[in-house]
Design an enzyme around this catalytic site. Structure first.
Site, mmCIF file in Angstrom:
data_model
loop_
_atom_site.group_PDB
_atom_site.id
_atom_site.type_symbol
_atom_site.label_atom_id
_atom_site.label_comp_id
_atom_site.label_asym_id
_atom_site.label_seq_id
_atom_site.Cartn_x
_atom_site.Cartn_y
_atom_site.Cartn_z
ATOM 1 N N HIS A 7 45.025 -8.348 35.735
ATOM 2 C CA HIS A 7 46.059 -7.883 36.653
ATOM 3 C C HIS A 7 46.874 -6.782 35.991
ATOM 4 O O HIS A 7 47.092 -6.797 34.775
ATOM 5 C CB HIS A 7 46.949 -9.036 37.123
ATOM 6 N N ASP B 204 50.019 -5.857 37.005
ATOM 7 C CA ASP B 204 51.466 -6.018 37.140
ATOM 8 C C ASP B 204 52.031 -6.814 35.973
ATOM 9 O O ASP B 204 51.314 -7.553 35.291
ATOM 10 C CB ASP B 204 51.816 -6.696 38.469
ATOM 11 N N ASP C 197 50.097 -9.731 28.279
ATOM 12 C CA ASP C 197 49.931 -10.253 29.642
ATOM 13 C C ASP C 197 50.185 -9.163 30.656
ATOM 14 O O ASP C 197 51.265 -9.054 31.202
ATOM 15 C CB ASP C 197 50.915 -11.422 29.837
ATOM 16 N N GLU D 41 49.503 -10.318 40.772
ATOM 17 C CA GLU D 41 49.109 -11.633 40.267
ATOM 18 C C GLU D 41 50.329 -12.459 39.893
ATOM 19 O O GLU D 41 50.330 -13.685 40.037
ATOM 20 C CB GLU D 41 48.194 -11.460 39.045
ATOM 21 N N GLU D 42 51.378 -11.804 39.425
ATOM 22 C CA GLU D 42 52.559 -12.516 38.945
ATOM 23 C C GLU D 42 53.423 -13.082 40.072
ATOM 24 O O GLU D 42 54.362 -13.831 39.807
ATOM 25 C CB GLU D 42 53.408 -11.600 38.053
ATOM 26 N N GLU E 168 43.335 -12.807 30.302
ATOM 27 C CA GLU E 168 44.666 -13.335 30.001
ATOM 28 C C GLU E 168 44.756 -13.685 28.510
ATOM 29 O O GLU E 168 43.736 -13.941 27.863
ATOM 30 C CB GLU E 168 44.938 -14.588 30.837
ATOM 31 N N HIS F 256 55.974 -13.264 29.281
ATOM 32 C CA HIS F 256 57.114 -13.539 30.171
ATOM 33 C C HIS F 256 58.436 -13.655 29.405
ATOM 34 O O HIS F 256 59.350 -14.326 29.880
ATOM 35 C CB HIS F 256 56.877 -14.802 31.000
#
Length: 386
Positions: free
Chosen positions: A76, A78, A108, A145-146, A170, A357
């Protein structure tokens, strides 16, 4: 050391913001990131299809070779939002420090795309030499995706790409993972009737009803934990987290409405529709008992759990290339959607999910070239070998 081209691509991706958020005021598109990857892939000979998903947001399907089957390297584009006060450097500037590359999305998971492109070098050389691949190699880049999994859902709706195997890059500390739990985020809304707190008969207290609802959810959580178990997971049972609650407006008023939001993480093999049905059946008698209306509804459609069989050729290949048995992830991925398209999906990438994150996200420099070599091994096995 990594190549100058690889560092340049990593730097360009990190420098291109693509925050995905449920908060519209900070949500951003990913099209600029998609265009960068498409430019690099086109230069290598990939055929690039950009699939619009929503304004400013798109997926990329970059294909090298022809024919059925094939191998997908998926990720992903984003990132999550960021707290700039916690960063020791500009999150949009790739910064090397103490053998690490820092930047938002470094682990990520923007950092996976340059590695996937680098791992295509032998397949690219085959095509340039006029040879054919045994099966195509596909670089897949998605949006959102997030948040909503909108990019992955759009792929399922479109029925593409068609391939046999998919590696989702990932951060897994370079260990293969063949399963993960599902993710359900739900809300329970109770509507009663307000009234003066001095006389309970004047209203129907939504908070009283919610107290009973919470008791039912806790009992259901214990029931699920006793019924389902998978030792491959660090937390081997399903989880149900009571996340936030809002209700009422004043201590001297009977609470007219109350909302609870909760998170349920099912193990592979547990059906989300059945879980929702079980919860609804438990709530029905409470609505009658407290004379209130109770709605249980998803905040989003939910992400199914993933399980790829241990005997899958992809699982066996990555276990051999990494010398690690395939395990299980605590986090969710786009794997179930790729699985719905007919692929065996596996999670594998550099970086550690523990640094995702949060401020000062990084990927270890020492892991990048070994990751490329492992991905090259998969390309050789599934795209070059006849």
């Amino acid at each position: 050391m990594i190549s100058a081209a690889l560092r340049s691509q990593l730097n360009a991706l990190i420098a291109t913001p693509s925050v995905s958020s449920t908060d519209a005021s900070i949500d951003q598109g990913n099209r600029a990131v998609i265009d960068l990857i498409a430019e690099w892939a086109t230069a290598l000979g990939f055929r690039c299809e950009i699939m619009p998903v929503s304004p400013g947001k798109a997926n990329l399907l970059a294909t090298l070779g022809e024919g059925p089957g094939g191998l997908v390297f998926s990720g992903h584009t984003d990132t999550v939002p960021f707290d700039s006060n916690g960063w020791h450097n500009d999150p949009f500037e790739l910064t090397e420090r103490d053998g690490r590359l820092y930047g938002l999305g470094s682990a990520d998971m923007k950092g996976f795309f340059p590695l996937a492109l680098a791992a295509a070098d032998e397949a690219v050389a085959h095509i340039r030499a006029g040879k054919t691949l045994a099966a195509p190699l596909i670089i897949l880049a998605t949006c959102d995706e997030e948040t909503s999994m909108a990019g992955a859902r759009a792929l399922v709706d479109a029925g593409k790409p068609k391939a046999r195997y998919a590696v989702i890059g990932e951060p897994t500390s370079m260990r293969p993972l063949r399963m993960h739990k599902g993710a359900m985020m739900e809300r329970i809304f109770i509507e009663g009737q307000s009234g003066h707190s001095s006389d309970p008969s004047l209203g129907r207290n939504a908070l009283d009803a919610m107290h009973a609802v919470i008791g039912e959810l806790i009992a259901y959580r214990e029931q699920l934990a006793s019924r389902y178990h998978n030792a491959l997971f660090t937390v081997p049972t399903p989880t149900l987290n009571l996340g936030c609650i809002h209700g009422g407006d004043n201590p001297n008023r009977i609470c007219a409405s109350c909302e609870l939001q909760y998170d349920l993480r099912p193990l592979p093999g547990m059906d989300m529709a059945e879980l929702r049905s079980d919860i609804n059946m438990r709530l029905l008698p409470l609505a009658e008992r407290f004379n209130v209306s109770i709605r249980n509804e998803p905040l989003f459609a939910g992400t199914p759990a993933l399980e790829t069989p241990a005997e899958s050729p992809l699982v066996q290949a990555l276990e051999q290339l990494t010398n690690y048995p395939a395990g299980a992830a605590a986090f969710g991925t786009e794997g179930p959607y790729l699985q719905a398209l007919g692929m065996d999906a596996l999670i594998f990438g550099p970086g550690n999910i523990d640094v995702a994150h949060q401020p000062n996200e990084y990927v270890e420099l020492a892991n990048l070239n070994p990751t490329i070599n492992i991905l090259r091994g998969l390309v050789k096995r599934f795209c070059l070998a006849h």
